[in-house]
Design a protein around this motif. Sequence first.
Motif, PDB file in Angstrom:
ATOM      1  N   LYS A  91      -7.888  -6.933   6.525  1.00 37.24           N
ATOM      2  CA  LYS A  91      -7.949  -7.891   7.628  1.00 37.24           C
ATOM      3  C   LYS A  91      -8.471  -9.247   7.160  1.00 37.24           C
ATOM      4  O   LYS A  91      -8.067 -10.295   7.672  1.00 37.24           O
ATOM      5  CB  LYS A  91      -8.855  -7.323   8.722  1.00 37.24           C
ATOM      6  CG  LYS A  91      -9.255  -8.283   9.832  1.00 37.24           C
ATOM      7  CD  LYS A  91     -10.253  -7.603  10.741  1.00 37.24           C
ATOM      8  CE  LYS A  91     -11.013  -8.603  11.583  1.00 37.24           C
ATOM      9  NZ  LYS A  91     -12.083  -7.970  12.372  1.00 37.24           N
ATOM     10  N   GLU A  92      -9.366  -9.235   6.155  1.00 40.70           N
ATOM     11  CA  GLU A  92     -10.025 -10.462   5.709  1.00 40.70           C
ATOM     12  C   GLU A  92      -9.381 -11.082   4.479  1.00 40.70           C
ATOM     13  O   GLU A  92      -9.848 -12.118   4.006  1.00 40.70           O
ATOM     14  CB  GLU A  92     -11.505 -10.164   5.401  1.00 40.70           C
ATOM     15  CG  GLU A  92     -12.290  -9.573   6.561  1.00 40.70           C
ATOM     16  CD  GLU A  92     -12.378 -10.509   7.749  1.00 40.70           C
ATOM     17  OE1 GLU A  92     -12.307 -11.739   7.531  1.00 40.70           O
ATOM     18  OE2 GLU A  92     -12.493 -10.016   8.891  1.00 40.70           O
ATOM     19  N   PRO A 121     -12.950   1.036   6.254  1.00 42.35           N
ATOM     20  CA  PRO A 121     -13.233  -0.067   5.324  1.00 42.35           C
ATOM     21  C   PRO A 121     -11.977  -0.685   4.736  1.00 42.35           C
ATOM     22  O   PRO A 121     -11.954  -1.888   4.435  1.00 42.35           O
ATOM     23  CB  PRO A 121     -14.115   0.578   4.253  1.00 42.35           C
ATOM     24  CG  PRO A 121     -14.005   2.044   4.447  1.00 42.35           C
ATOM     25  CD  PRO A 121     -13.656   2.269   5.871  1.00 42.35           C
ATOM     26  N   TYR A 122     -10.918   0.123   4.570  1.00 38.26           N
ATOM     27  CA  TYR A 122      -9.650  -0.424   4.093  1.00 38.26           C
ATOM     28  C   TYR A 122      -9.106  -1.441   5.090  1.00 38.26           C
ATOM     29  O   TYR A 122      -8.717  -2.557   4.728  1.00 38.26           O
ATOM     30  CB  TYR A 122      -8.655   0.712   3.877  1.00 38.26           C
ATOM     31  CG  TYR A 122      -7.194   0.271   3.802  1.00 38.26           C
ATOM     32  CD1 TYR A 122      -6.719  -0.420   2.699  1.00 38.26           C
ATOM     33  CD2 TYR A 122      -6.306   0.562   4.839  1.00 38.26           C
ATOM     34  CE1 TYR A 122      -5.390  -0.824   2.629  1.00 38.26           C
ATOM     35  CE2 TYR A 122      -4.993   0.171   4.772  1.00 38.26           C
ATOM     36  CZ  TYR A 122      -4.538  -0.517   3.668  1.00 38.26           C
ATOM     37  OH  TYR A 122      -3.223  -0.921   3.609  1.00 38.26           O
ATOM     38  N   SER A 177       0.846  -1.194   0.000  1.00 34.57           N
ATOM     39  CA  SER A 177       0.000   0.000   0.000  1.00 34.57           C
ATOM     40  C   SER A 177       0.880   1.242   0.000  1.00 34.57           C
ATOM     41  O   SER A 177       1.952   1.251   0.606  1.00 34.57           O
ATOM     42  CB  SER A 177      -0.933   0.014   1.217  1.00 34.57           C
ATOM     43  OG  SER A 177      -0.210   0.146   2.425  1.00 34.57           O
ATOM     44  N   ASN A 178       0.425   2.286  -0.689  1.00 33.91           N
ATOM     45  CA  ASN A 178       1.264   3.471  -0.823  1.00 33.91           C
ATOM     46  C   ASN A 178       0.443   4.651  -1.332  1.00 33.91           C
ATOM     47  O   ASN A 178      -0.426   4.488  -2.190  1.00 33.91           O
ATOM     48  CB  ASN A 178       2.400   3.205  -1.817  1.00 33.91           C
ATOM     49  CG  ASN A 178       3.464   4.279  -1.787  1.00 33.91           C
ATOM     50  OD1 ASN A 178       4.294   4.278  -0.893  1.00 33.91           O
ATOM     51  ND2 ASN A 178       3.439   5.177  -2.745  1.00 33.91           N
ATOM     52  N   GLY A 204      -6.979   0.381  -5.624  1.00 35.87           N
ATOM     53  CA  GLY A 204      -7.364   1.774  -5.488  1.00 35.87           C
ATOM     54  C   GLY A 204      -7.257   2.267  -4.056  1.00 35.87           C
ATOM     55  O   GLY A 204      -6.546   1.706  -3.225  1.00 35.87           O
ATOM     56  N   PHE A 205      -7.993   3.342  -3.770  1.00 32.61           N
ATOM     57  CA  PHE A 205      -7.976   3.948  -2.432  1.00 32.61           C
ATOM     58  C   PHE A 205      -9.319   3.729  -1.767  1.00 32.61           C
ATOM     59  O   PHE A 205     -10.373   3.827  -2.395  1.00 32.61           O
ATOM     60  CB  PHE A 205      -7.674   5.440  -2.523  1.00 32.61           C
ATOM     61  CG  PHE A 205      -7.846   6.160  -1.215  1.00 32.61           C
ATOM     62  CD1 PHE A 205      -6.883   6.049  -0.224  1.00 32.61           C
ATOM     63  CD2 PHE A 205      -8.980   6.927  -0.961  1.00 32.61           C
ATOM     64  CE1 PHE A 205      -7.053   6.692   1.002  1.00 32.61           C
ATOM     65  CE2 PHE A 205      -9.148   7.575   0.250  1.00 32.61           C
ATOM     66  CZ  PHE A 205      -8.178   7.462   1.233  1.00 32.61           C
TER      67      PHE A 205
END
Length: 357
Positions: free
Chosen positions: A243-244, A237-238, A181-182, A231-232
């Motif tokens: 996590k899943e 929610p991210y 992620s970035n 995407g972002f």
Amino acid sequence: MNGIDYMIVSNPPLKLLVVQRVSLSHSSLKSRSIEARFVPLLNYMQRKGLILWRAMLETEINSTDLKEYQAILLNKHTSAKGIDLIKAAKDVGVRTIYDLDDWILELPSYSVTNLDEDTLANIVQMIRLSDATTVSNLVLKNKLKYLRSDAVVLKNGFDHEEMPIDPSLCQEVAPPRILFSNTDDIKLISHRGAFINQVIQFLELFPEVKLDFWGDHFHELGRIPRVCERGFNLNKPYKECIKEQGYIFAVVPLGGQEDPDSLFFNSCKSCIKYIDYGSLGIPAIYSDTPVYSQVIQNGVNGLLVKNEGLNWLSAMVTMYQSSTLRHNIRLAAHKDCTANHGFTESAHKFLCVVQGH
């Protein structure tokens, strides 16, 4: 008994207005720093009955709106409108707080954001005008001394009550996927090409592995095989999503000694990715920079990699080939993040800042 029991709590809770702004690196989004740094903390404090908070875009706030609140919070604001809001708040006795979680007065060459002299002057004026200033780490506090010496270190954290996990029950997905992620471009300069090439080499060595990328597109993504651009997404929610996903590990590159011109800027960052990944049971590989070497014991709660040679490729292969290593890192990182990177201390400090104590 935790730190909250020692706070001076008002009844009813204090009301805080978060002044939202457009992202400095993505003009179609609201501030991602506010979303990642403050929304989890403020939700935690609101759940504990310490504050009530609301966010409004700076262009939509009128001076009459300010009278409803005891304090307003701005994070890395750069606009003249921010200055006007601080002055208007002070005129009606509303406390003003300005927060920095990056040294945006001197941006590195990899940043997609450009700030002119007038904008930089706005930032300085807001820092000086505010009743209180908060920063994300001691490096920023020390750097800020020439503008004001009373900045409060407000560390980033994770709400483990809202999003609990049992790391021993985490299941890795098949076929395996790794996480990257970035935002605001890859935070590497001299080692950027080598890092990308080693990610590609790793994926070529292990054709069963896929890469999920969350964040802002960068031009080398087209070269990486089996990459899925996610995407972002907003912070909560991210986190719920990653996590899943059952990621086997994550990669977290950050420029270090090899990029001397951006080393200080990078050192002002917080270890928020470690806090998030460790709290969510995702083992990870991190660049061996001051940000991560202060919190990670190599081989215990993460892997530290110097940005040189084939170190990234070697670390990815090592992590991938040892399920025992991944499991042990997952457990150790989660234990450390739960013990040392929650919100009790930051909630106590921030409430004191809002109250003016």
